[in-house]
Write a protein that holds these residues in place. Structure first.
Motif, PDB file in Angstrom:
ATOM      1  N   GLY A  45       0.942  -1.234  -0.113  1.00 17.48           N
ATOM      2  CA  GLY A  45      -0.067   0.054  -0.144  1.00 17.48           C
ATOM      3  C   GLY A  45       0.773   1.171  -0.042  1.00 17.48           C
ATOM      4  O   GLY A  45       1.656   1.254  -0.727  1.00 17.48           O
ATOM      5  N   PHE A  46       0.581   2.173   0.860  1.00 14.67           N
ATOM      6  CA  PHE A  46       1.277   3.430   0.920  1.00 14.67           C
ATOM      7  C   PHE A  46       2.637   3.406   2.203  1.00 14.67           C
ATOM      8  O   PHE A  46       3.125   4.343   2.393  1.00 14.67           O
ATOM      9  N   ARG A  47       2.670   1.958   2.654  1.00 19.58           N
ATOM     10  CA  ARG A  47       3.643   2.030   3.669  1.00 19.58           C
ATOM     11  C   ARG A  47       5.119   1.783   2.890  1.00 19.58           C
ATOM     12  O   ARG A  47       5.264   1.374   1.846  1.00 19.58           O
ATOM     13  N   GLY A  48       5.956   2.256   3.625  1.00 25.59           N
ATOM     14  CA  GLY A  48       7.370   2.163   3.009  1.00 25.59           C
ATOM     15  C   GLY A  48       7.415   2.532   1.759  1.00 25.59           C
ATOM     16  O   GLY A  48       8.122   1.656   0.986  1.00 25.59           O
ATOM     17  N   ILE A  49       7.125   3.752   1.517  1.00 27.19           N
ATOM     18  CA  ILE A  49       7.054   4.238   0.126  1.00 27.19           C
ATOM     19  C   ILE A  49       8.620   4.431  -0.531  1.00 27.19           C
ATOM     20  O   ILE A  49       8.729   4.544  -1.740  1.00 27.19           O
ATOM     21  N   TYR A  50       9.528   4.515   0.221  1.00 23.64           N
ATOM     22  CA  TYR A  50      10.912   4.459  -0.298  1.00 23.64           C
ATOM     23  C   TYR A  50      11.669   3.424  -0.130  1.00 23.64           C
ATOM     24  O   TYR A  50      13.061   3.532  -0.217  1.00 23.64           O
ATOM     25  N   ALA A  51      10.965   2.057  -0.064  1.00 17.09           N
ATOM     26  CA  ALA A  51      11.530   1.013  -0.242  1.00 17.09           C
ATOM     27  C   ALA A  51      12.285   0.583  -1.371  1.00 17.09           C
ATOM     28  O   ALA A  51      11.455   1.048  -2.588  1.00 17.09           O
ATOM     29  N   GLY A  52      13.275   0.315  -1.498  1.00 16.44           N
ATOM     30  CA  GLY A  52      14.262   0.099  -2.744  1.00 16.44           C
ATOM     31  C   GLY A  52      14.903   1.204  -3.318  1.00 16.44           C
ATOM     32  O   GLY A  52      15.635   1.140  -4.351  1.00 16.44           O
ATOM     33  N   VAL A  53      14.956   2.634  -2.514  1.00 17.49           N
ATOM     34  CA  VAL A  53      15.445   3.513  -3.030  1.00 17.49           C
ATOM     35  C   VAL A  53      17.048   3.533  -3.170  1.00 17.49           C
ATOM     36  O   VAL A  53      17.745   4.136  -4.078  1.00 17.49           O
ATOM     37  N   PRO A  54      17.664   2.786  -2.202  1.00 16.36           N
ATOM     38  CA  PRO A  54      19.349   2.567  -2.543  1.00 16.36           C
ATOM     39  C   PRO A  54      19.639   2.142  -3.904  1.00 16.36           C
ATOM     40  O   PRO A  54      20.492   2.466  -4.356  1.00 16.36           O
ATOM     41  N   SER A  55      18.656   1.060  -4.228  1.00 18.67           N
ATOM     42  CA  SER A  55      19.170   0.453  -5.650  1.00 18.67           C
ATOM     43  C   SER A  55      18.835   1.486  -6.734  1.00 18.67           C
ATOM     44  O   SER A  55      19.707   1.483  -7.647  1.00 18.67           O
ATOM     45  N   ALA A  56      17.907   2.283  -6.630  1.00 16.88           N
ATOM     46  CA  ALA A  56      17.583   3.439  -7.642  1.00 16.88           C
ATOM     47  C   ALA A  56      18.794   4.201  -7.588  1.00 16.88           C
ATOM     48  O   ALA A  56      19.250   4.942  -8.637  1.00 16.88           O
ATOM     49  N   ALA A  57      19.307   4.742  -6.307  1.00 18.82           N
ATOM     50  CA  ALA A  57      20.406   5.788  -6.202  1.00 18.82           C
ATOM     51  C   ALA A  57      21.592   5.394  -6.875  1.00 18.82           C
ATOM     52  O   ALA A  57      22.335   6.045  -7.554  1.00 18.82           O
ATOM     53  N   VAL A  58      21.724   4.021  -6.651  1.00 17.86           N
ATOM     54  CA  VAL A  58      23.084   3.415  -7.413  1.00 17.86           C
ATOM     55  C   VAL A  58      23.144   3.301  -8.903  1.00 17.86           C
ATOM     56  O   VAL A  58      24.088   3.640  -9.647  1.00 17.86           O
ATOM     57  N   GLY A  59      22.020   2.913  -9.308  1.00 23.87           N
ATOM     58  CA  GLY A  59      21.866   2.592 -10.897  1.00 23.87           C
ATOM     59  C   GLY A  59      21.548   4.038 -11.616  1.00 23.87           C
ATOM     60  O   GLY A  59      21.800   4.152 -12.877  1.00 23.87           O
ATOM     61  N   SER A  60      21.034   5.073 -11.129  1.00 23.54           N
ATOM     62  CA  SER A  60      20.346   5.934 -11.897  1.00 23.54           C
ATOM     63  C   SER A  60      21.382   6.822 -12.792  1.00 23.54           C
ATOM     64  O   SER A  60      21.203   7.105 -14.002  1.00 23.54           O
TER      65      SER A  60
END
Length: 267
Positions: A45-60
């Motif tokens: 749902g709307f919980r942990g909306i930034y889950a996975g952000v380290p992966s995006a930060a490394v790859g972007s």
């Protein structure tokens, strides 16, 4: 393309990628959960909306940099002017090759990111280790084919449309566009391309999130699309289209606007 232009494309593309991925990450999480097999609320749902952000930060940064270096190199190689009838074809070829190269970096980060988004009780590191343990290095490239098959049609629509709109607007006002005007063109082109390619994005998400060994995990896009059609109809094929269009329209504004601004300042 000379060394100065190469560096400008590399840095401008990388900066643009980081800006858009980190700014709009919550919208991407919502889209992933809407498209997941277990449904929006079971996926977090709307919980942990930034889950996975380290992966995006490394790859972007490397992902976007690889795309624009390839895109600008191919455009330079063909040497087609913006007013040439062959310009749209050049932009299509350049964008397609750019996506194939960028996906070599994008797919592993996307696999880890989406699995973390759909299971917010795990963190990025845990998901990465679990993927490597259960599926090996190949597991990080699950969905490479479906991602490329989503990104190429997307780019075939977005980039020729973006270049055309820039040329048209520039011609009407009699001078080169400002960065914000190029960004507006990018937002419109991105929104159109996002809606058209949503079913392919749904298939890509399902393939990446499926359990290893299942028929969905095998990566057959027509089969996955047929299963979605059978279970959820047309609305299932276009699940997440609103956050996807919003994400990519706003993202197109930031991404292509930032790219133009940084590249011009460097050149």
């Amino acid at each position: 393309m000379d060394r100065r232009e190469f560096t400008a494309s590399l840095v401008a593309g990388g900066c643009a990628g980081m800006c858009v991925d980190l700014t709009l990450f919550p919208l991407d999480t919502i889209k992933t959960r809407l498209q997941s097999q277990q449904g929006f609320y079971k996926a977090g749902g709307f919980r942990g909306i930034y889950a996975g952000v380290p992966s995006a930060a490394v790859g972007s940064f490397p992902n976007a940099a690889a795309f624009f270096v390839t895109y600008d190199s191919v455009k330079s190689l063909f040497g087609t002017s913006a007013s040439s009838p062959m310009a749209p074809v050049t932009h299509m070829i350049a964008a397609s090759l750019g996506e194939i190269v960028a996906c070599l970096i994008r797919v592993p980060t996307e696999v880890v990111k989406q699995r973390t988004q759909a299971c917010p009780t795990s963190n990025t590191y845990q998901v990465l280790l679990a993927t490597l343990r259960e599926e090996g290095f190949r597991g990080l490239y699950r969905g490479y084919g479906s991602t490329v098959l989503r990104e190429i049609p997307f780019s075939l629509v977005q980039f020729p449309l973006w270049e055309y709109l820039k040329t048209l607007w520039s011609w009407q006002q009699g001078h080169t566009l400002y960065s914000w005007q190029a960004a507006v063109c990018g937002a419109f082109a991105g929104g159109v391309a996002a809606f058209v390619t949503t079913p392919l994005d749904v298939a890509k998400t399902r393939i990446m999130l499926a359990k290893a060994g299942t028929s969905t995990a095998s990566g057959r896009i027509p089969q996955v699309l047929y299963e979605v059609w059978q279970s959820r109809g047309m609305s299932g094929l276009f699940a997440g289209s609103i956050p996807r269009m919003t994400f990519i329209s706003v993202g197109g504004f930031i991404f292509l606007g930032a790219y133009e601004k940084v590249r011009r300042s460097m050149l």
